[in-house]
Design a protein around this motif. Structure first.
Motif, PDB file in Angstrom:
ATOM      1  N   THR A   1       0.829  -1.205   0.000  1.00  0.00           N
ATOM      2  CA  THR A   1       0.000   0.000   0.000  1.00  0.00           C
ATOM      3  C   THR A   1       0.866   1.258   0.000  1.00  0.00           C
ATOM      4  OG1 THR A   1      -1.747  -1.178   1.196  1.00  0.00           O
ATOM      5  CG2 THR A   1      -1.817   1.227   1.237  1.00  0.00           C
ATOM      6  N   ILE A   2       1.891   1.261   0.838  1.00  0.00           N
ATOM      7  CA  ILE A   2       2.812   2.410   0.861  1.00  0.00           C
ATOM      8  C   ILE A   2       3.534   2.529  -0.478  1.00  0.00           C
ATOM      9  CG2 ILE A   2       4.923   3.316   1.923  1.00  0.00           C
ATOM     10  CD1 ILE A   2       3.956   2.049   4.560  1.00  0.00           C
ATOM     11  N   GLY A   3       3.944   1.393  -1.038  1.00  0.00           N
ATOM     12  CA  GLY A   3       4.623   1.400  -2.332  1.00  0.00           C
ATOM     13  C   GLY A   3       3.756   1.967  -3.437  1.00  0.00           C
ATOM     14  N   MET A   4       2.466   1.651  -3.411  1.00  0.00           N
ATOM     15  CA  MET A   4       1.552   2.217  -4.401  1.00  0.00           C
ATOM     16  C   MET A   4       1.513   3.735  -4.288  1.00  0.00           C
ATOM     17  SD  MET A   4      -1.458  -0.623  -3.909  1.00  0.00           S
ATOM     18  CE  MET A   4      -2.743   0.424  -4.589  1.00  0.00           C
ATOM     19  N   GLY A   5       1.535   4.240  -3.051  1.00  0.00           N
ATOM     20  CA  GLY A   5       1.489   5.681  -2.840  1.00  0.00           C
ATOM     21  C   GLY A   5       2.719   6.405  -3.345  1.00  0.00           C
ATOM     22  N   LEU A   6       3.846   5.719  -3.400  1.00  0.00           N
ATOM     23  CA  LEU A   6       5.069   6.345  -3.911  1.00  0.00           C
ATOM     24  C   LEU A   6       4.923   6.748  -5.370  1.00  0.00           C
ATOM     25  CD1 LEU A   6       7.771   3.994  -2.321  1.00  0.00           C
ATOM     26  CD2 LEU A   6       7.141   6.301  -1.581  1.00  0.00           C
ATOM     27  N   ALA A   7       4.052   6.023  -6.107  1.00  0.00           N
ATOM     28  CA  ALA A   7       3.747   6.348  -7.502  1.00  0.00           C
ATOM     29  C   ALA A   7       5.025   6.520  -8.321  1.00  0.00           C
ATOM     30  CB  ALA A   7       2.887   7.614  -7.568  1.00  0.00           C
ATOM     31  N   ILE A   8       5.910   5.544  -8.230  1.00  0.00           N
ATOM     32  CA  ILE A   8       7.183   5.612  -8.956  1.00  0.00           C
ATOM     33  C   ILE A   8       6.946   5.514 -10.460  1.00  0.00           C
ATOM     34  CG2 ILE A   8       9.391   4.448  -9.318  1.00  0.00           C
ATOM     35  CD1 ILE A   8       9.187   3.516  -6.378  1.00  0.00           C
ATOM     36  N   SER A   9       6.138   4.546 -10.853  1.00  0.00           N
ATOM     37  CA  SER A   9       5.788   4.365 -12.255  1.00  0.00           C
ATOM     38  C   SER A   9       4.589   3.436 -12.330  1.00  0.00           C
ATOM     39  CB  SER A   9       6.961   3.756 -13.031  1.00  0.00           C
ATOM     40  OG  SER A   9       7.127   2.395 -12.678  1.00  0.00           O
ATOM     41  N   PRO A  10       3.853   3.440 -13.442  1.00  0.00           N
ATOM     42  CA  PRO A  10       2.717   2.527 -13.568  1.00  0.00           C
ATOM     43  C   PRO A  10       3.117   1.065 -13.398  1.00  0.00           C
ATOM     44  CG  PRO A  10       2.592   4.218 -15.246  1.00  0.00           C
ATOM     45  CD  PRO A  10       3.922   4.383 -14.572  1.00  0.00           C
ATOM     46  N   ALA A  11       4.285   0.680 -13.924  1.00  0.00           N
ATOM     47  CA  ALA A  11       4.712  -0.714 -13.827  1.00  0.00           C
ATOM     48  C   ALA A  11       4.958  -1.112 -12.378  1.00  0.00           C
ATOM     49  CB  ALA A  11       5.978  -0.933 -14.650  1.00  0.00           C
ATOM     50  N   VAL A  12       5.566  -0.231 -11.608  1.00  0.00           N
ATOM     51  CA  VAL A  12       5.833  -0.524 -10.198  1.00  0.00           C
ATOM     52  C   VAL A  12       4.512  -0.601  -9.422  1.00  0.00           C
ATOM     53  CG1 VAL A  12       6.891   0.343  -8.078  1.00  0.00           C
ATOM     54  CG2 VAL A  12       8.131   0.496 -10.243  1.00  0.00           C
ATOM     55  N   THR A  13       3.592   0.286  -9.739  1.00  0.00           N
ATOM     56  CA  THR A  13       2.290   0.254  -9.074  1.00  0.00           C
ATOM     57  C   THR A  13       1.561  -1.047  -9.372  1.00  0.00           C
ATOM     58  OG1 THR A  13       2.100   2.664  -9.204  1.00  0.00           O
ATOM     59  CG2 THR A  13       0.068   1.434  -8.852  1.00  0.00           C
ATOM     60  N   VAL A  14       1.625  -1.510 -10.618  1.00  0.00           N
ATOM     61  CA  VAL A  14       1.026  -2.787 -10.987  1.00  0.00           C
ATOM     62  C   VAL A  14       1.623  -3.919 -10.161  1.00  0.00           C
ATOM     63  CG1 VAL A  14       0.964  -4.533 -12.815  1.00  0.00           C
ATOM     64  CG2 VAL A  14       0.278  -2.179 -13.308  1.00  0.00           C
ATOM     65  N   ALA A  15       2.954  -3.900  -9.995  1.00  0.00           N
ATOM     66  CA  ALA A  15       3.619  -4.950  -9.219  1.00  0.00           C
ATOM     67  C   ALA A  15       3.160  -4.935  -7.769  1.00  0.00           C
ATOM     68  CB  ALA A  15       5.131  -4.768  -9.302  1.00  0.00           C
ATOM     69  N   PHE A  16       3.071  -3.744  -7.174  1.00  0.00           N
ATOM     70  CA  PHE A  16       2.618  -3.647  -5.780  1.00  0.00           C
ATOM     71  C   PHE A  16       1.165  -4.099  -5.640  1.00  0.00           C
ATOM     72  CE2 PHE A  16       6.110  -0.451  -4.911  1.00  0.00           C
ATOM     73  CZ  PHE A  16       6.750  -1.236  -3.968  1.00  0.00           C
ATOM     74  N   MET A  17       0.311  -3.772  -6.604  1.00  0.00           N
ATOM     75  CA  MET A  17      -1.084  -4.185  -6.533  1.00  0.00           C
ATOM     76  C   MET A  17      -1.223  -5.696  -6.667  1.00  0.00           C
ATOM     77  SD  MET A  17      -3.060  -1.174  -8.627  1.00  0.00           S
ATOM     78  CE  MET A  17      -4.649  -1.925  -8.309  1.00  0.00           C
TER      79      MET A  17
END
Length: 438
Positions: free
Chosen positions: A307-323
């Motif tokens: 959840t914290i990683g999603m908030g960092l919003a590094i990139s769409p690919a990273v957000t997909v991985a965290f989700m």
């Protein structure tokens, strides 16, 4: 023994779950689309979700009492008949050009009421349909089926059908629930599987307000007297609150912060479901080699970190991985926790205790959505993810004195011991563990 071969009753329940969840998934897309033809007010459209969740706050205890008092098969069938009627009403309203927001609220409140009845009865019914050793695998199949039908297949089908003919998804939904009624009819009466009460059963009062109130009080006392269940419900409530707080504004994170187009937003949503499906497939194996207390702690911390990683919003690919990671660990934990509840709660109390548990866990969705929106409004969209993830991690550590390997093993041992304290454990566990919930 695998539950798919341990008896046809489970297979029929599994099939009924698939058809009803497909109908649920269809409505996830079709209901807001239908509402948007009436109003463009986001608050009014969001009110449909509130109407569907509200019964968990006001009617869950009644549903649990009925599930313990009546034939659970008939309760589950009645719930699906209510949903058939609700979807049929919407289909006729669309065809008659009579759709209104009050009608949508009323129908989805009724569907939410049916959900409290179905969930309370089916969770109590399942342990009587499979061998104890198969319970975890059976829950895994049901939970995975829920994700596939409710999140993968249903919404796209609902959107496609609505675009073709606005009444079509509701006709299909009514058909799915009707099929579930027929499949449940093929399972022997649930009362044939009921055990003789080993703890406080339903009251001797007739089916009156006084009798139902007495039944509800027994279930509520059992839930409250169990530090294990209280702690599990706190974990579930926090997870649901954070989910409502973050996934409710995910579209803003995706579009405003990450710059994701509307076409790619669907990929973000699919990532969590993909992770959940994989988690459902391996949950049994994970539960075999990882002690339950460790599993609960690790999955909670990984979900918090995601959840914290999603908030960092590094990139769409990273957000997909965290989700995907979040969906993976959440479903593993859900399957193991549901199985634990079914193992430690006496079957004759299962409906009422489940209702008490879920009123806390599901009721948190409303609170989380409100808090998440306020945090995002005043501190920025990513802040809601940071606050939510941190709250989950703190909660996981706070309940560790209760949900650790040693204590969970002892609770399961007591519940499985027919000659020991399994029958009266509900009223003694609080004294033996000396733990108080918040």
């Amino acid at each position: 023994m695998d539950p798919t071969t341990s008896g046809r009753p489970f297979q029929k329940l599994w099939a009924a779950t698939a058809t009803s969840n497909l109908a649920d998934g269809v409505s996830l897309a079709a209901a807001p689309l239908l509402a948007a033809t009436v109003t463009h007010d986001p608050a009014l459209i969001a009110g449909i979700t509130v109407a569907q969740r509200a019964p968990w706050l006001v009617l869950a205890f009644l549903s649990g009492a009925l599930a313990d008092r009546l034939d659970r098969k008939r309760v589950a069938q009645a719930a699906n008949w209510i949903r058939v009627a609700g979807f049929a009403t919407l289909a006729l309203a669309v065809l008659g050009d009579a759709v209104s927001m009050p009608l949508l609220y009323a129908v989805f409140f009724a569907i939410g009421t049916a959900e409290t009845l179905y969930d309370s009865s089916s969770s109590a019914w399942l342990p009587t349909l499979v061998d104890p050793d198969d319970l975890g695998r059976a829950n895994g199949r049901l939970q995975t089926t829920f994700v596939v039908c409710n999140e993968f297949v249903g919404p796209p089908v609902g959107g496609f059908l609505f675009a073709s003919a606005a009444a079509a998804p509701f006709v299909l939904g009514a058909g799915g629930y009707l099929a579930a009624v027929g499949l449940l009819a093929l399972i022997p009466s649930a009362t044939r599987h009921r055990q003789e009460p080993s703890a406080e059963p339903v009251s001797a009062e007739p089916l009156t307000v006084k009798g139902i109130a007495a039944d509800i009080a027994v279930g509520a006392r059992w839930y409250w007297s169990s530090p294990t269940l209280r702690s599990l419900s706190v974990i579930a409530a926090m997870g649901n609150a954070v989910s409502a707080a973050t996934y409710g504004i995910l579209v803003l994170l995706a579009t405003d912060v990450l710059g994701v187009t509307s076409s790619w937003y669907g990929v973000l949503l699919a990532a969590s479901a993909i992770g959940a499906v994989v988690g459902g497939l391996v949950a049994g194996k994970v539960g075999e080699w990882m002690p339950l207390g460790t599993l609960i702690l690790v999955t909670n911390l990984l979900s918090a970190g995601s959840t914290i990683g999603m908030g960092l919003a590094i990139s769409p690919a990273v957000t997909v991985a965290f989700m995907a990671l979040d969906g993976f660990v959440v479903l593993i934990q859900t399957i193991q926790v549901v199985t634990l509840r079914q193992q430690i709660v006496p079957n004759e109390l299962m409906g009422r205790v489940t209702a008490a548990y879920r009123s806390v866990a599901v009721g948190a969705f409303t609170v989380g959505g409100i808090v998440g929106g306020l945090v995002a409004k005043f501190f920025g969209i990513p802040a809601a993810f940071y606050v939510g993830g941190t709250a989950m991690a703190v909660t996981a550590l706070a309940v560790l004195p209760v949900l650790n390997n040693k204590r969970l093993a002892q609770v399961k041992k007591e519940a499985a011991d027919p000659e020991g304290t399994s029958g009266s454990r509900s009223m003694k566990e609080d004294e033996s563990e000396g733990i108080h919930s918040r």
